[in-house]
Design a protein around this motif. Structure first.
Motif, PDB file in Angstrom:
ATOM      1  N   ASP A  36      19.640  33.007  14.985  1.00 33.01           N
ATOM      2  CA  ASP A  36      20.719  31.968  14.476  1.00 33.01           C
ATOM      3  C   ASP A  36      19.957  31.391  13.235  1.00 33.01           C
ATOM      4  OD1 ASP A  36      19.529  30.399  16.083  1.00 33.01           O
ATOM      5  OD2 ASP A  36      20.826  28.954  16.264  1.00 33.01           O
ATOM      6  N   ARG A  37      18.392  31.499  13.104  1.00 29.80           N
ATOM      7  CA  ARG A  37      17.812  31.116  12.226  1.00 29.80           C
ATOM      8  C   ARG A  37      16.666  31.739  11.830  1.00 29.80           C
ATOM      9  NH1 ARG A  37      13.332  28.093  14.045  1.00 29.80           N
ATOM     10  NH2 ARG A  37      13.234  28.199  16.144  1.00 29.80           N
ATOM     11  N   HIS A  38      16.127  31.733  10.597  1.00 34.01           N
ATOM     12  CA  HIS A  38      14.634  32.478  10.247  1.00 34.01           C
ATOM     13  C   HIS A  38      13.451  31.715  11.183  1.00 34.01           C
ATOM     14  CE1 HIS A  38      16.769  35.212   7.436  1.00 34.01           C
ATOM     15  NE2 HIS A  38      17.459  34.082   7.170  1.00 34.01           N
ATOM     16  N   GLY A  39      12.695  32.526  11.236  1.00 28.85           N
ATOM     17  CA  GLY A  39      11.393  31.958  11.640  1.00 28.85           C
ATOM     18  C   GLY A  39      11.131  31.600  13.007  1.00 28.85           C
ATOM     19  N   SER A  40      12.030  32.250  14.041  1.00 25.17           N
ATOM     20  CA  SER A  40      11.860  32.119  15.219  1.00 25.17           C
ATOM     21  C   SER A  40      10.875  33.036  15.951  1.00 25.17           C
ATOM     22  CB  SER A  40      13.227  32.168  16.113  1.00 25.17           C
ATOM     23  OG  SER A  40      13.558  33.377  16.061  1.00 25.17           O
ATOM     24  N   TYR A  41      10.278  32.299  16.923  1.00 24.74           N
ATOM     25  CA  TYR A  41       8.915  33.155  17.333  1.00 24.74           C
ATOM     26  C   TYR A  41       9.704  34.296  18.321  1.00 24.74           C
ATOM     27  CZ  TYR A  41       4.783  34.563  19.858  1.00 24.74           C
ATOM     28  OH  TYR A  41       3.799  35.262  20.429  1.00 24.74           O
ATOM     29  N   GLY A  42      10.916  33.937  18.838  1.00 25.04           N
ATOM     30  CA  GLY A  42      11.519  35.322  19.552  1.00 25.04           C
ATOM     31  C   GLY A  42      11.845  36.472  18.736  1.00 25.04           C
ATOM     32  N   VAL A  43      12.159  36.200  17.401  1.00 28.78           N
ATOM     33  CA  VAL A  43      12.144  37.233  16.619  1.00 28.78           C
ATOM     34  C   VAL A  43      11.100  38.051  16.145  1.00 28.78           C
ATOM     35  CG1 VAL A  43      12.853  38.093  14.205  1.00 28.78           C
ATOM     36  CG2 VAL A  43      14.652  36.921  15.561  1.00 28.78           C
ATOM     37  N   GLU A  44      10.241  37.020  15.734  1.00 30.46           N
ATOM     38  CA  GLU A  44       8.869  37.656  15.605  1.00 30.46           C
ATOM     39  C   GLU A  44       8.132  38.479  16.650  1.00 30.46           C
ATOM     40  OE1 GLU A  44       5.039  35.026  14.656  1.00 30.46           O
ATOM     41  OE2 GLU A  44       6.503  34.412  13.789  1.00 30.46           O
ATOM     42  N   ARG A  45       8.351  38.162  17.666  1.00 30.74           N
ATOM     43  CA  ARG A  45       7.461  39.016  19.056  1.00 30.74           C
ATOM     44  C   ARG A  45       8.534  40.052  19.202  1.00 30.74           C
ATOM     45  NH1 ARG A  45       6.631  35.939  24.091  1.00 30.74           N
ATOM     46  NH2 ARG A  45       7.242  33.863  23.550  1.00 30.74           N
ATOM     47  N   SER A  46       9.655  40.041  18.917  1.00 31.91           N
ATOM     48  CA  SER A  46      10.563  41.151  19.027  1.00 31.91           C
ATOM     49  C   SER A  46      10.132  42.325  18.222  1.00 31.91           C
ATOM     50  CB  SER A  46      11.942  40.898  19.002  1.00 31.91           C
ATOM     51  OG  SER A  46      12.409  39.897  19.963  1.00 31.91           O
ATOM     52  N   ALA A  47      10.239  41.818  16.832  1.00 30.54           N
ATOM     53  CA  ALA A  47       9.590  42.712  15.660  1.00 30.54           C
ATOM     54  C   ALA A  47       8.478  43.409  15.940  1.00 30.54           C
ATOM     55  CB  ALA A  47       9.727  42.063  14.472  1.00 30.54           C
ATOM     56  N   ALA A  48       7.338  42.591  16.656  1.00 33.49           N
ATOM     57  CA  ALA A  48       5.984  42.971  17.059  1.00 33.49           C
ATOM     58  C   ALA A  48       6.095  43.998  18.000  1.00 33.49           C
ATOM     59  CB  ALA A  48       5.266  41.881  17.114  1.00 33.49           C
ATOM     60  N   ALA A  49       7.071  43.958  18.883  1.00 34.42           N
ATOM     61  CA  ALA A  49       7.212  44.952  20.261  1.00 34.42           C
ATOM     62  C   ALA A  49       8.076  46.248  19.657  1.00 34.42           C
ATOM     63  CB  ALA A  49       8.004  44.260  21.170  1.00 34.42           C
ATOM     64  N   GLY A  50       8.444  46.131  18.245  1.00 30.75           N
ATOM     65  CA  GLY A  50       9.371  47.453  17.620  1.00 30.75           C
ATOM     66  C   GLY A  50      10.709  47.479  17.837  1.00 30.75           C
ATOM     67  N   LEU A  51      11.148  46.263  18.203  1.00 33.71           N
ATOM     68  CA  LEU A  51      12.464  46.369  18.414  1.00 33.71           C
ATOM     69  C   LEU A  51      13.279  45.986  17.164  1.00 33.71           C
ATOM     70  CD1 LEU A  51      12.527  43.815  21.786  1.00 33.71           C
ATOM     71  CD2 LEU A  51      13.178  46.403  21.616  1.00 33.71           C
ATOM     72  N   ASP A  52      14.641  46.153  17.128  1.00 36.13           N
ATOM     73  CA  ASP A  52      15.279  45.722  16.076  1.00 36.13           C
ATOM     74  C   ASP A  52      15.799  44.663  15.931  1.00 36.13           C
ATOM     75  OD1 ASP A  52      15.828  48.059  14.317  1.00 36.13           O
ATOM     76  OD2 ASP A  52      18.166  48.214  14.862  1.00 36.13           O
ATOM     77  N   THR A  53      15.470  43.987  14.926  1.00 40.03           N
ATOM     78  CA  THR A  53      15.733  42.377  14.999  1.00 40.03           C
ATOM     79  C   THR A  53      16.869  42.219  13.779  1.00 40.03           C
ATOM     80  OG1 THR A  53      14.096  41.872  13.262  1.00 40.03           O
ATOM     81  CG2 THR A  53      13.564  41.771  16.019  1.00 40.03           C
ATOM     82  N   PHE A  54      17.617  40.931  13.958  1.00 38.11           N
ATOM     83  CA  PHE A  54      18.441  40.480  12.816  1.00 38.11           C
ATOM     84  C   PHE A  54      18.685  38.953  12.849  1.00 38.11           C
ATOM     85  CE2 PHE A  54      21.406  41.262  16.236  1.00 38.11           C
ATOM     86  CZ  PHE A  54      22.009  40.268  16.468  1.00 38.11           C
ATOM     87  N   VAL A  55      19.010  38.408  11.720  1.00 40.76           N
ATOM     88  CA  VAL A  55      19.214  36.821  11.577  1.00 40.76           C
ATOM     89  C   VAL A  55      20.558  36.688  11.111  1.00 40.76           C
ATOM     90  CG1 VAL A  55      18.513  34.715  10.788  1.00 40.76           C
ATOM     91  CG2 VAL A  55      16.963  36.411  11.523  1.00 40.76           C
ATOM     92  N   VAL A  56      21.335  35.993  11.847  1.00 38.75           N
ATOM     93  CA  VAL A  56      22.788  35.351  11.127  1.00 38.75           C
ATOM     94  C   VAL A  56      22.535  33.750  11.032  1.00 38.75           C
ATOM     95  CG1 VAL A  56      25.016  35.393  11.088  1.00 38.75           C
ATOM     96  CG2 VAL A  56      23.842  37.336  12.284  1.00 38.75           C
TER      97      VAL A  56
END
Ligand code: GAR
Length: 185
Positions: A36-56
């Protein structure tokens, strides 16, 4: 089984799910991780793991209903079997709940119905309970009010701080979430 995971913070529960999948002990696929926000470590680590990510981004919408609709659109586009709120600190609108009946799961760091809300660990400690724990539930439109799927107890120690207690709860929470996902898959 395909899941979408929603996070707001560090995503340590999510990391446990990623690790369990990699270790072959959990048979499902993470279609995407959203925040729900930019800059979360949860999204960062997911991207690093090669997962699709999005922010609304909650703050980018003047109207709450527009954010709800955008989140629902985005999550639905991944056609998940289950959506997991893993430290996602927003209540979603009723349309979201209706779109995923008994398919939107939430985790909470207390033994519900005690200590709902954003400060479950702090509130339990302040009350002085000797036993607290964690809950995995189906989310509904209320604050931590949905049907309970599973719980695990964690003892409160005399010298616990909010941080030390939350860390031990998170250990139990990760195991519980993975156990529930395993049963669902
Ligand atoms: C978890 O303990 C989760 O139960 C809690 O936030 C933490 C997120 O940790 N959620 C709530 O308090 C919701 N009411 P994580 O981002 O490291 O997985």
């Amino acid at each position: 089984m395909r899941i979408v995971v929603l996070v707001s913070g560090t995503g340590s529960n999510l990391q446990a799910v990623i690790d369990a999948i990699a270790a072959g002990s959990l048979d499902l696929s993470i279609a995407a991780v959203g925040a729900d926000r930019h800059g979360s470590y949860g999204v960062e680590r997911s991207a690093a793991a090669g997962l699709d990510t999005f922010v609304v981004d909650f703050k980018a919408y003047a109207e709450r209903a527009d954010w709800d609709a955008a989140l629902l659109d985005k999550v639905s586009s991944y056609r998940p079997d289950y959506v997991i709120s893993s430290g996602f600190m927003r209540i979603v609108g009723p349309q979201f709940i209706e779109a995923f009946p008994r398919r939107y799961l939430n985790t909470h760091p207390a033994l519900l119905p005690s200590f709902p809300g954003a400060h479950g660990v702090r509130d339990a400690l302040a009350y002085g309970v000797k036993i607290t724990g964690c809950t995995v539930m189906y989310a509904d439109a209320g604050v931590d009010t949905g049907p309970i799927i599973a719980q695990r107890a964690v003892e409160v120690l005399a010298d616990d701080t909010e941080e030390s207690l939350h860390e031990r709860i998170k250990v139990a929470e990760r195991e519980l979430l993975i156990q529930v996902l395993r049963e669902l898959s």
